[in-house]
Design an enzyme around this catalytic site. Structure first.
Site, short mmCIF file in Angstrom:
data_model
loop_
_atom_site.label_atom_id
_atom_site.label_comp_id
_atom_site.label_asym_id
_atom_site.label_seq_id
_atom_site.Cartn_x
_atom_site.Cartn_y
_atom_site.Cartn_z
CE LYS A 11 -3.96 -2.21 2.31
NZ LYS A 11 -4.94 -2.11 3.42
CE1 TYR A 51 -9.47 -3.08 0.69
CE2 TYR A 51 -8.56 -1.26 -0.57
CZ TYR A 51 -8.39 -2.34 0.28
OH TYR A 51 -7.13 -2.69 0.73
CG PHE A 59 -13.19 2.17 7.22
CD1 PHE A 59 -12.71 1.52 6.10
CD2 PHE A 59 -13.84 1.42 8.20
CE1 PHE A 59 -12.87 0.14 5.94
CE2 PHE A 59 -13.99 0.05 8.05
CZ PHE A 59 -13.51 -0.59 6.92
NE ARG A 87 -6.45 -12.23 5.79
CZ ARG A 87 -7.10 -11.07 5.74
NH1 ARG A 87 -7.04 -10.31 4.64
NH2 ARG A 87 -7.79 -10.65 6.75
CB THR A 93 -7.14 -5.35 10.20
OG1 THR A 93 -7.66 -6.54 9.61
CG2 THR A 93 -7.50 -4.14 9.35
NE ARG A 104 -2.36 -5.47 7.30
CZ ARG A 104 -3.54 -5.99 6.98
NH1 ARG A 104 -4.09 -6.93 7.74
NH2 ARG A 104 -4.16 -5.59 5.90
CG ASN A 114 -3.63 -2.08 6.97
OD1 ASN A 114 -3.51 -1.80 5.78
ND2 ASN A 114 -4.67 -2.74 7.44
CG HIS A 117 -5.48 -6.45 -0.10
ND1 HIS A 117 -6.70 -6.48 0.53
CD2 HIS A 117 -5.54 -7.41 -1.09
CE1 HIS A 117 -7.47 -7.40 -0.05
NE2 HIS A 117 -6.79 -7.96 -1.04
CD GLU A 128 -9.01 -9.48 -3.44
OE1 GLU A 128 -7.85 -9.85 -3.13
OE2 GLU A 128 -9.87 -9.19 -2.59
P1 GDP Z 1 -7.88 -6.69 6.00
O1 GDP Z 1 -8.50 -7.85 5.28
O2 GDP Z 1 -7.03 -7.11 7.16
O3 GDP Z 1 -7.13 -5.76 5.08
O4 GDP Z 1 -9.07 -5.84 6.69
P2 GDP Z 1 -10.55 -5.42 6.21
O5 GDP Z 1 -10.99 -6.21 5.02
O6 GDP Z 1 -11.40 -5.45 7.43
O7 GDP Z 1 -10.40 -3.89 5.80
C1 GDP Z 1 -9.84 -3.53 4.56
C2 GDP Z 1 -8.93 -2.35 4.75
O8 GDP Z 1 -9.73 -1.22 5.16
C3 GDP Z 1 -7.89 -2.49 5.87
O9 GDP Z 1 -6.75 -3.19 5.48
C4 GDP Z 1 -7.58 -1.05 6.19
O10 GDP Z 1 -6.68 -0.46 5.24
C5 GDP Z 1 -8.96 -0.39 6.02
N1 GDP Z 1 -9.64 -0.28 7.31
C6 GDP Z 1 -10.23 -1.27 8.05
N2 GDP Z 1 -10.76 -0.80 9.19
C7 GDP Z 1 -10.50 0.55 9.18
C8 GDP Z 1 -10.79 1.61 10.08
O11 GDP Z 1 -11.40 1.42 11.14
N3 GDP Z 1 -10.37 2.86 9.71
C9 GDP Z 1 -9.70 3.09 8.54
N4 GDP Z 1 -9.31 4.35 8.23
N5 GDP Z 1 -9.41 2.12 7.66
C10 GDP Z 1 -9.80 0.86 7.98
#
Ligand code: GDP
Length: 140
Positions: A11, A51, A59, A87, A93, A104, A114, A117, A128
């Site tokens: 990212k 996304y 968010f 993962r 996350t 991370r 973070n 992805h 994807e």
């Molecule tokens: P991942 O699968 O671990 O990447 O997590 P998710 O699928 O839940 O979320 C996708 C992405 O959205 C995350 O990797 C973060 O970049 C972003 N994200 C998730 N939760 C938050 C949040 O509470 N705030 C913000 N700003 N970004 C978030």
């Protein structure tokens, strides 16, 4: 265990800090092979599509702004049980909850910024990968 492919993004917070090689070193040390890779600027449309599952989340706008704020490196990773393995290598996350040694934990700035992805299922990995790569760009 079957050889699988998964989709990865390094990212903008990581490319900004010149961490592409450092992230790739963790990936390779974990036994995953980078079988496709390119550095791109994601368009808003691409980020919104990618996304889309998070469209209703509070968010979402921040996430799209972030993912289009600078270069990203999109990748296809290959290896045994690659979806789950990556993962594990990425970590939680929220970096505050990530295990020692994960990408991370080492590099992420926050729950949003973070660093990486990784696909959450084999089915999503295929979707994807197809969004960003054509078959002849993946060389295993
Ligand atoms: P991942 O699968 O671990 O990447 O997590 P998710 O699928 O839940 O979320 C996708 C992405 O959205 C995350 O990797 C973060 O970049 C972003 N994200 C998730 N939760 C938050 C949040 O509470 N705030 C913000 N700003 N970004 C978030």
């Amino acid at each position: 265990m079957a050889i699988q492919r998964t989709f990865s993004i390094i990212k903008p917070d990581a490319t900004e800090r010149n961490l592409t090689g450092a992230v790739n070193a963790v990936i390779e040390a974990a036994g995953l092979r980078i079988v496709a890779q390119k550095r791109i600027l994601m368009s808003r449309r691409e980020a919104e599509t990618f996304y889309g599952v998070h469209r209703e989340r509070p968010f979402f706008g921040e996430l799209v702004d972030f993912m289009t704020s600078g270069p990203v490196v999109v990748q296809v990773l290959e290896g045994e049980n690659a979806v789950l393995r990556y993962r594990e290598v990425m970590g939680a996350t929220n970096p505050a909850n990530a295990e020692e040694g994960t990408i991370r934990k080492k590099f992420a700035r926050s729950i949003g910024e973070n660093s990486v992805h990784g696909s959450d299922s084999e089915e999503n990995a295929a979707i994807e990968i197809a969004q960003f790569f054509s078959g002849n760009e993946i060389v295993g």
